[in-house]
Design an enzyme around this catalytic site. Sequence first.
Site, PDB file in Angstrom:
ATOM      1  N   LYS A   1       0.846  -1.202   0.000  1.00  0.00           N
ATOM      2  CA  LYS A   1       0.000   0.000   0.000  1.00  0.00           C
ATOM      3  C   LYS A   1       0.882   1.254   0.000  1.00  0.00           C
ATOM      4  O   LYS A   1       2.087   1.180   0.278  1.00  0.00           O
ATOM      5  CB  LYS A   1      -0.909  -0.017   1.227  1.00  0.00           C
ATOM      6  CG  LYS A   1      -0.175  -0.003   2.556  1.00  0.00           C
ATOM      7  CD  LYS A   1      -1.118  -0.335   3.714  1.00  0.00           C
ATOM      8  CE  LYS A   1      -0.367  -0.307   5.032  1.00  0.00           C
ATOM      9  NZ  LYS A   1      -1.145  -0.886   6.130  1.00  0.00           N
TER      10      LYS A   1
ATOM     11  N   TYR B   1      15.647  30.579   6.787  1.00  0.00           N
ATOM     12  CA  TYR B   1      14.495  31.325   7.286  1.00  0.00           C
ATOM     13  C   TYR B   1      14.526  31.454   8.805  1.00  0.00           C
ATOM     14  O   TYR B   1      14.844  30.502   9.510  1.00  0.00           O
ATOM     15  CB  TYR B   1      13.189  30.619   6.894  1.00  0.00           C
ATOM     16  CG  TYR B   1      12.901  30.650   5.419  1.00  0.00           C
ATOM     17  CD1 TYR B   1      12.778  31.855   4.732  1.00  0.00           C
ATOM     18  CD2 TYR B   1      12.736  29.470   4.707  1.00  0.00           C
ATOM     19  CE1 TYR B   1      12.493  31.878   3.373  1.00  0.00           C
ATOM     20  CE2 TYR B   1      12.452  29.475   3.356  1.00  0.00           C
ATOM     21  CZ  TYR B   1      12.333  30.678   2.695  1.00  0.00           C
ATOM     22  OH  TYR B   1      12.063  30.691   1.362  1.00  0.00           O
TER      23      TYR B   1
HETATM   24  C1  LIG Z   1      -0.398  -1.851   6.755  1.00  0.00           C
HETATM   25  C2  LIG Z   1      -0.989  -3.115   7.201  1.00  0.00           C
HETATM   26  C3  LIG Z   1      -0.192  -4.246   7.428  1.00  0.00           C
HETATM   27  C4  LIG Z   1       1.317  -4.205   7.378  1.00  0.00           C
HETATM   28  O1  LIG Z   1       1.845  -3.640   8.564  1.00  0.00           O
HETATM   29  P1  LIG Z   1       3.409  -3.575   8.872  1.00  0.00           P
HETATM   30  O2  LIG Z   1       3.477  -3.174  10.286  1.00  0.00           O
HETATM   31  O3  LIG Z   1       3.992  -2.533   7.979  1.00  0.00           O
HETATM   32  O4  LIG Z   1       3.972  -4.924   8.608  1.00  0.00           O
HETATM   33  C5  LIG Z   1      -0.834  -5.429   7.737  1.00  0.00           C
HETATM   34  N1  LIG Z   1      -2.184  -5.499   7.832  1.00  0.00           N
HETATM   35  C6  LIG Z   1      -2.981  -4.428   7.649  1.00  0.00           C
HETATM   36  C7  LIG Z   1      -4.452  -4.562   7.778  1.00  0.00           C
HETATM   37  C8  LIG Z   1      -2.409  -3.197   7.346  1.00  0.00           C
HETATM   38  O5  LIG Z   1      -3.203  -2.131   7.176  1.00  0.00           O
END
Ligand SMILES: *Cc1c(COP(=O)(O)O)cnc(C)c1O
Length: 399
Positions: free
Chosen positions: A59, A291
């Site tokens: 994702k 800045y």
């Molecule tokens: C993002 C996510 C994961 C992966 O999590 P990590 O801690 O990066 O391994 C697994 N399951 C769900 C439902 C997620 O949203």
Amino acid sequence: MQIRQTNQPLNFDKYPPFEKDVDPKQRAWIEIRGKALETNVRQLRSKLSKSCQFMAVVKADGYGHDAKLVSHYAIKGGASQLGVATLKEGIKLRSFGVKKPILILGNLYSKRDLIISFKNDLMPTISSIRECLICNNIGKHFGLKFSLHLKVDTGMSRLGFDEKKFVEQFEKIKSFENISIEGIYSHLSSADDINSLDPQSSAQLQRQKFQELLKQINVDRNRNIKIHLANSAGMLLNKDFHFHMVRVGLSMYGYSPLAKIDKNLYLQPALFLKVKVAFIRIIDQGVSVSYGGKFVSTRKTKLAVLSIGYADGVPRNLSGKIKVIHNKKLYPQVGSITMDQMMVDITGSNEIKIGSTMILLGSDGEKTISPLDWARESNTITWEIICSFKNRLPRVQVD
Ligand SMILES: *Cc1c(COP(=O)(O)O)cnc(C)c1O
């Protein structure tokens, strides 16, 4: 002599005025190590039993690493499923020719989105009877079964069926003829807690609750339903969390979510953040930098101006708190990080020139700067650092 007009054709073959001809390493860029991703997946898989599947969570454009690249190497390393957050992310993977099962971890609530999901062979996560009914109707309409995963909430209070109603609702769902339940899962809220191996920890309590629910719905009898619970932290805790599949993000990218790291696990970061020195100047003592003039030189100072800033995803609240690496040496960043540039104190160095490459994240010899260092300094977590990098930074594959 005439003045050069925009749109006027030129015959300067050496500098064709197209965006694609700009060297991606001319300013600032992210290097992605495909081999590191592949090796990480292999190593992590070696901790699983043979029948346990590895879902690579890609994702947010593969945690900022480029989802297409990550998917390719994760599958090479043995990932058999992919997880995305959104419908669009899933469709994109399909358009790249990815054939593996893809689970959408977010919630699709509209009929329109669920139809698109179905047409692209993406599995939605279902958290209520309402959406289950929509899927069943879509399946019926096409004369097929709609594959999906059911999610049950065991302590995250985000998505998922209410644990108190799940058993009763599952009985109802079982009679839906045009859906195919490919998986049942839940999500851990605190698996990265230091006490997660204690029987009373929330990770253990969530696991027990999940197992209790599975027992009540008699899921063992249906061997085709994949049971899954673990994220990276859950997976690394122990085998009790593995079930039929693990959903791994962070550790596949080379970072451990746990404070106590398994000594037999050598995860390699797949991401290096690099930048070119765009300008060098020497300022006197008592001169303010950037800045707000928050940094004032205490001696004659040589500054390198780096072409990267918060519009690239370097958090501004890291101003004056980070270092960069050049040729195995560390140099402190000084003054406020600006939108597109930042300054580094390189006093005493003669080797750094305009066009020299510096490492913001990654390693060179013994020197390493990790997203965890940045996360600690800016009061956030590794996940947020790596997925904050903007599209302005080209992703360049190495090896
Ligand atoms: C993002 C996510 C994961 C992966 O999590 P990590 O801690 O990066 O391994 C697994 N399951 C769900 C439902 C997620 O949203």
